[in-house]
Motif scaffolding. Structure first.
Motif, PDB file in Angstrom:
ATOM      1  N   VAL A 247       0.815  -1.222   0.000  1.00  0.00           N
ATOM      2  CA  VAL A 247       0.000   0.000   0.000  1.00  0.00           C
ATOM      3  C   VAL A 247       0.850   1.276   0.000  1.00  0.00           C
ATOM      4  O   VAL A 247       0.571   2.205  -0.759  1.00  0.00           O
ATOM      5  CB  VAL A 247      -0.987  -0.017   1.188  1.00  0.00           C
ATOM      6  N   PRO A 248       1.903   1.389   0.818  1.00  0.00           N
ATOM      7  CA  PRO A 248       2.659   2.656   0.837  1.00  0.00           C
ATOM      8  C   PRO A 248       3.251   3.035  -0.526  1.00  0.00           C
ATOM      9  O   PRO A 248       3.325   4.226  -0.852  1.00  0.00           O
ATOM     10  CB  PRO A 248       3.771   2.390   1.864  1.00  0.00           C
ATOM     11  N   GLU A 249       3.670   2.031  -1.307  1.00  0.00           N
ATOM     12  CA  GLU A 249       4.255   2.354  -2.616  1.00  0.00           C
ATOM     13  C   GLU A 249       3.196   2.916  -3.572  1.00  0.00           C
ATOM     14  O   GLU A 249       3.483   3.778  -4.401  1.00  0.00           O
ATOM     15  CB  GLU A 249       4.897   1.104  -3.247  1.00  0.00           C
ATOM     16  N   ILE A 250       1.971   2.436  -3.467  1.00  0.00           N
ATOM     17  CA  ILE A 250       0.889   2.962  -4.311  1.00  0.00           C
ATOM     18  C   ILE A 250       0.547   4.385  -3.870  1.00  0.00           C
ATOM     19  O   ILE A 250       0.421   5.302  -4.687  1.00  0.00           O
ATOM     20  CB  ILE A 250      -0.360   2.071  -4.235  1.00  0.00           C
ATOM     21  N   GLN A 251       0.410   4.569  -2.567  1.00  0.00           N
ATOM     22  CA  GLN A 251       0.050   5.894  -2.048  1.00  0.00           C
ATOM     23  C   GLN A 251       1.140   6.921  -2.327  1.00  0.00           C
ATOM     24  O   GLN A 251       0.852   8.123  -2.439  1.00  0.00           O
ATOM     25  CB  GLN A 251      -0.227   5.803  -0.547  1.00  0.00           C
ATOM     26  N   ALA A 252       2.377   6.466  -2.469  1.00  0.00           N
ATOM     27  CA  ALA A 252       3.476   7.393  -2.764  1.00  0.00           C
ATOM     28  C   ALA A 252       3.239   8.129  -4.081  1.00  0.00           C
ATOM     29  O   ALA A 252       3.679   9.282  -4.250  1.00  0.00           O
ATOM     30  CB  ALA A 252       4.804   6.641  -2.817  1.00  0.00           C
ATOM     31  N   ILE A 253       2.523   7.497  -5.033  1.00  0.00           N
ATOM     32  CA  ILE A 253       2.209   8.165  -6.296  1.00  0.00           C
ATOM     33  C   ILE A 253       1.295   9.352  -6.044  1.00  0.00           C
ATOM     34  O   ILE A 253       1.508  10.448  -6.568  1.00  0.00           O
ATOM     35  CB  ILE A 253       1.561   7.183  -7.293  1.00  0.00           C
ATOM     36  N   GLY A 254       0.274   9.136  -5.226  1.00  0.00           N
ATOM     37  CA  GLY A 254      -0.615  10.246  -4.877  1.00  0.00           C
ATOM     38  C   GLY A 254       0.092  11.339  -4.110  1.00  0.00           C
ATOM     39  O   GLY A 254      -0.125  12.531  -4.354  1.00  0.00           O
ATOM     40  N   ASN A 255       0.967  10.940  -3.177  1.00  0.00           N
ATOM     41  CA  ASN A 255       1.722  11.929  -2.412  1.00  0.00           C
ATOM     42  C   ASN A 255       2.634  12.762  -3.305  1.00  0.00           C
ATOM     43  O   ASN A 255       2.864  13.951  -3.055  1.00  0.00           O
ATOM     44  CB  ASN A 255       2.561  11.233  -1.342  1.00  0.00           C
ATOM     45  N   GLU A 256       3.157  12.132  -4.339  1.00  0.00           N
ATOM     46  CA  GLU A 256       4.069  12.804  -5.268  1.00  0.00           C
ATOM     47  C   GLU A 256       3.304  13.694  -6.240  1.00  0.00           C
ATOM     48  O   GLU A 256       3.707  14.818  -6.529  1.00  0.00           O
ATOM     49  CB  GLU A 256       4.854  11.742  -6.056  1.00  0.00           C
ATOM     50  N   GLN A 520      -4.188 -18.638 -12.810  1.00  0.00           N
ATOM     51  CA  GLN A 520      -3.647 -20.005 -12.760  1.00  0.00           C
ATOM     52  C   GLN A 520      -2.217 -20.074 -13.300  1.00  0.00           C
ATOM     53  O   GLN A 520      -1.538 -21.089 -13.142  1.00  0.00           O
ATOM     54  CB  GLN A 520      -4.520 -20.957 -13.592  1.00  0.00           C
ATOM     55  N   TYR A 521      -1.764 -19.009 -13.938  1.00  0.00           N
ATOM     56  CA  TYR A 521      -0.498 -19.088 -14.664  1.00  0.00           C
ATOM     57  C   TYR A 521       0.549 -18.087 -14.169  1.00  0.00           C
ATOM     58  O   TYR A 521       1.374 -17.613 -14.927  1.00  0.00           O
ATOM     59  CB  TYR A 521      -0.748 -18.885 -16.163  1.00  0.00           C
ATOM     60  N   GLY A 522       0.496 -17.782 -12.904  1.00  0.00           N
ATOM     61  CA  GLY A 522       1.544 -16.948 -12.321  1.00  0.00           C
ATOM     62  C   GLY A 522       1.190 -15.477 -12.291  1.00  0.00           C
ATOM     63  O   GLY A 522       1.487 -14.748 -13.240  1.00  0.00           O
ATOM     64  N   ALA A 523       0.554 -15.031 -11.221  1.00  0.00           N
ATOM     65  CA  ALA A 523       0.172 -13.628 -11.069  1.00  0.00           C
ATOM     66  C   ALA A 523       1.035 -12.967 -10.003  1.00  0.00           C
ATOM     67  O   ALA A 523       1.193 -13.513  -8.906  1.00  0.00           O
ATOM     68  CB  ALA A 523      -1.300 -13.514 -10.686  1.00  0.00           C
ATOM     69  N   PRO A 524       1.603 -11.811 -10.284  1.00  0.00           N
ATOM     70  CA  PRO A 524       2.422 -11.140  -9.275  1.00  0.00           C
ATOM     71  C   PRO A 524       1.545 -10.434  -8.240  1.00  0.00           C
ATOM     72  O   PRO A 524       0.397 -10.071  -8.534  1.00  0.00           O
ATOM     73  CB  PRO A 524       3.192 -10.101 -10.103  1.00  0.00           C
ATOM     74  N   PRO A 525       2.039 -10.238  -7.038  1.00  0.00           N
ATOM     75  CA  PRO A 525       1.325  -9.344  -6.115  1.00  0.00           C
ATOM     76  C   PRO A 525       1.229  -7.965  -6.766  1.00  0.00           C
ATOM     77  O   PRO A 525       2.206  -7.454  -7.313  1.00  0.00           O
ATOM     78  CB  PRO A 525       2.226  -9.313  -4.879  1.00  0.00           C
ATOM     79  N   HIS A 526       0.052  -7.372  -6.737  1.00  0.00           N
ATOM     80  CA  HIS A 526      -0.113  -6.098  -7.429  1.00  0.00           C
ATOM     81  C   HIS A 526      -1.221  -5.267  -6.782  1.00  0.00           C
ATOM     82  O   HIS A 526      -2.043  -5.772  -6.012  1.00  0.00           O
ATOM     83  CB  HIS A 526      -0.389  -6.298  -8.923  1.00  0.00           C
ATOM     84  N   GLY A 527      -1.236  -4.009  -7.126  1.00  0.00           N
ATOM     85  CA  GLY A 527      -2.250  -3.098  -6.612  1.00  0.00           C
ATOM     86  C   GLY A 527      -2.221  -1.805  -7.393  1.00  0.00           C
ATOM     87  O   GLY A 527      -1.318  -1.569  -8.212  1.00  0.00           O
ATOM     88  N   GLY A 528      -3.196  -0.988  -7.143  1.00  0.00           N
ATOM     89  CA  GLY A 528      -3.262   0.273  -7.869  1.00  0.00           C
ATOM     90  C   GLY A 528      -4.357   1.165  -7.344  1.00  0.00           C
ATOM     91  O   GLY A 528      -4.932   0.921  -6.277  1.00  0.00           O
ATOM     92  N   CYS A 529      -4.654   2.196  -8.112  1.00  0.00           N
ATOM     93  CA  CYS A 529      -5.671   3.147  -7.693  1.00  0.00           C
ATOM     94  C   CYS A 529      -6.149   3.920  -8.919  1.00  0.00           C
ATOM     95  O   CYS A 529      -5.620   3.759 -10.017  1.00  0.00           O
ATOM     96  CB  CYS A 529      -5.125   4.103  -6.632  1.00  0.00           C
TER      97      CYS A 529
END
Length: 585
Positions: A247-256, A520-529
């Motif tokens: 979460v902090p890495e995603i929120q860093a975009i908004g902070n920037e 089923q075929y390899g998903a990375p941990p991910h997130g966004g906004c």
């Protein structure tokens, strides 16, 4: 930059300065304003770039018949204005063009609404019907150009931050994401429908599964919702998704991005450097909303225990039946007349649905209708919350209704007491939203937020209504401008999460088959906004509603009055897509 020169112009209408005096120029534009002084005729000529005053010899009958907003081309000599005729409000105010020849390119009919003067009393439906004229008005023209600059700024920033820009499909599949979809019938596939995307949610996650790591898009979104002043059926958002993040890495975009954007486009803005992180439950307690306006200094307090067992029977009895009591302070209000308190009481009954509004005024001594029923210890506890020379209002109801009512009262007090600095911009992150909520109509458990969120709790063991989601919002001055979070990237967890909300595995595989298969075929941990761009522009320019910052919006009934949409289509068109229209009712 490509030159703007052509046979129609050597310069734009916002370009000429005193340095151009003595030159022969050609200008083209709209007749913004015409003033007949007998021997001389003055026309303010306007284009996208500005206004130039042009002077013509009077007495020409053809020239005098030109209507406002006609498009003309003139050639003439640039001359300096006399000192007493300089217009400091225009960049071209030091000069004027003495016309030597002119030509009507198109003559305008009598206008249904005025452009000169920027009259705001025109009915909105008339403005929308003639939007191409409405957009010529100075305020609207500036709004749209302002929005254009904001979009460029955002795109440049996202590229600088290492994101790749992709476009996702507009014709996609209907999915249960909250609002109703706009459906598009297929001619080729009998009885089947596409849907316009409520958001690129599944696609943005599939982009991460495809290995692209950092994605953004200024994306169109469509939702078939009931309309109001702050809602559009078609809107745009800055859509973002990232791999291998928390979460902090995603929120860093908004902070920037967000504070710097405000500073760039609102020069006199007071942008608070601190962006607090507020849990959802805390926000509902302190501000009565998950979209708090932090410019308002009023903080709501829970005073249930102060009133528990007191002689104030209305509250004490309600507390025994599960009610709570919220206290809303009104700073520096002890000297307000009785009529002010009475009006707030009327507001509480008519607008908040309360039976009344109890309060205490803390002046030299505590006074008010509640004081007689409380002992000195309880009164002193409440005094500490309110402060000196202030008032304290009380709302008693179940926790949900008490939060809503006290939140609205907080907003009204902030406005009535002039506590909000309109030049201030304050952001906050609201976090730890409930993963699920109870549908009051059906009694069933529904998703409380994005159904693709990664749950924080144990779906097998924890009580559903207590599970939090890795979900957050960014709020600016009381408006939600962003929603996002970490995504569920495990197929087993996805099945369990939807099962809690009543969707079986077969529904998940049918409705979200593409994404379920991809997991089923390899998903990375991910997130966004996603940031609401229409809303951001509205806040920055202080517009009354979102339609003031969009080129061609529909009205509050979802109608395009300019082009006439929606409208009936021919029987042949319906046959081609295998549809028969039923009569309503």
């Amino acid at each position: 930059m490509i030159s703007l020169k052509s046979k129609y112009r050597t310069h734009t209408c916002g370009e000429l300065k005193s340095a151009n005096v003595g030159e022969t120029v050609t200008l083209s534009g709209w007749v913004h304003r015409k003033r007949d002084h007998g021997s001389l005729l003055f026309i303010d000529l306007r284009d996208n770039y500005g206004i130039t005053q042009c002077v013509f010899d009077g007495g020409d009958a053809n020239l005098e018949k030109i209507h406002s907003e006609s498009v003309i081309k003139i050639t003439g000599n640039v001359v300096a204005r006399s000192a007493d005729a300089i217009n400091d409000k225009l960049p071209t105010g030091e000069i004027e063009v003495q016309a030597t020849s002119w030509e009507i390119l198109t003559n305008a009919d009598v206008l249904p609404l005025q452009v000169f003067g920027d009259d705001n009393d025109v009915a909105e439906d008339l403005r929308l019907k003639y939007r191409f004229i409405d957009l010529r008005r100075e305020t609207m023209h500036k709004n749209i150009l302002f929005r254009n600059r904001v979009m460029k700024y955002i795109r440049d920033k996202m590229w600088d931050l290492g994101f790749s820009e992709f476009q996702t499909p507009i014709l996609t599949v209907s999915s249960p994401e909250g609002a109703r979809d706009y459906l598009v019938p297929s001619r080729v596939h009998h009885g089947m429908f596409y849907a316009l995307p409520q958001a690129p949610q599944q696609f943005k996650q599939l982009i991460q599964i495809s290995g692209f790591d950092r994605y953004f898009q200024i994306a169109p979104c469509f939702r078939d919702e009931d309309l109001r002043a702050d809602r559009l059926i078609e809107f745009y958002q800055l859509d973002i998704e990232m791999s291998f993040v928390e979460v902090p890495e995603i929120q860093a975009i908004g902070n920037e991005l967000m504070p710097e954007m405000i500073k760039t486009f609102v020069p006199d803005a007071k942008v608070c450097p601190e962006i607090p992180h507020i849990p959802f439950e805390e926000a509902m307690l302190k501000y009565g909303t998950d979209k708090p306006d932090l410019r308002n200094p009023i903080i709501i307090s829970d005073v249930t225990e102060v009133f528990r067992g007191s002689d104030f029977g209305i509250f004490a009895n309600a507390i025994e039946n599960g009610a709570v009591v919220r206290a809303i302070p009104a700073p520096a209000s002890a000297d307000k007349p009785r009529s002010w308190f009475d009006k707030l009481g009327d507001y509480a009954v008519k607008e908040l649905g309360l039976g009344g509004l109890g309060y205490i005024v803390f002046a030299e001594e505590a006074k008010g209708p509640v004081v007689k029923k409380l002992d000195a210890t309880r009164i002193e506890q409440l005094h500490k919350i309110a402060g000196d020379n202030s008032s304290l209002f009380f709302v008693c109801d179940n926790s949900e209704n008490a939060a809503k009512a006290s939140g609205k009262l907080r907003i009204k007090l902030g406005e009535d007491l002039n506590l909000i600095d309109e030049k201030e911009f304050r952001f906050c992150w609201i976090e730890d939203f409930p993963m699920y909520e109870l549908n009051e109509e059906t009694g069933q458990i529904d998703f409380g937020h994005n159904p693709f969120s990664l749950p924080k709790g144990d779906l097998d063991k924890d009580e559903p209504l207590k599970i939090k989601a890795n979900q957050f919002d960014m709020v600016l001055n009381g408006c939600e401008i962003c929603s996002g979070g970490l995504r569920n990237y495990n197929p087993e967890t996805m099945i369990k999460a939807f099962a809690v909300a009543g969707y079986g595995p077969e529904v998940v595989k049918e409705k979200f088959g593409g994404m379920y298969a991809a997991f089923q075929y390899g998903a990375p941990p991910h997130g966004g906004c996603a940031f609401g761009l229409d809303r951001l522009v509205q806040i920055m320019i202080g517009a009354e509603n979102l339609r003031e910052v969009v080129l061609f919006p529909t009205n509050q009934r979802g109608q395009d009055l300019m082009l006439g949409a929606p409208r009936e289509v021919t029987e042949q068109q319906l046959r081609e897509v295998h549809i028969q229209v039923r009569k309503k009712g």
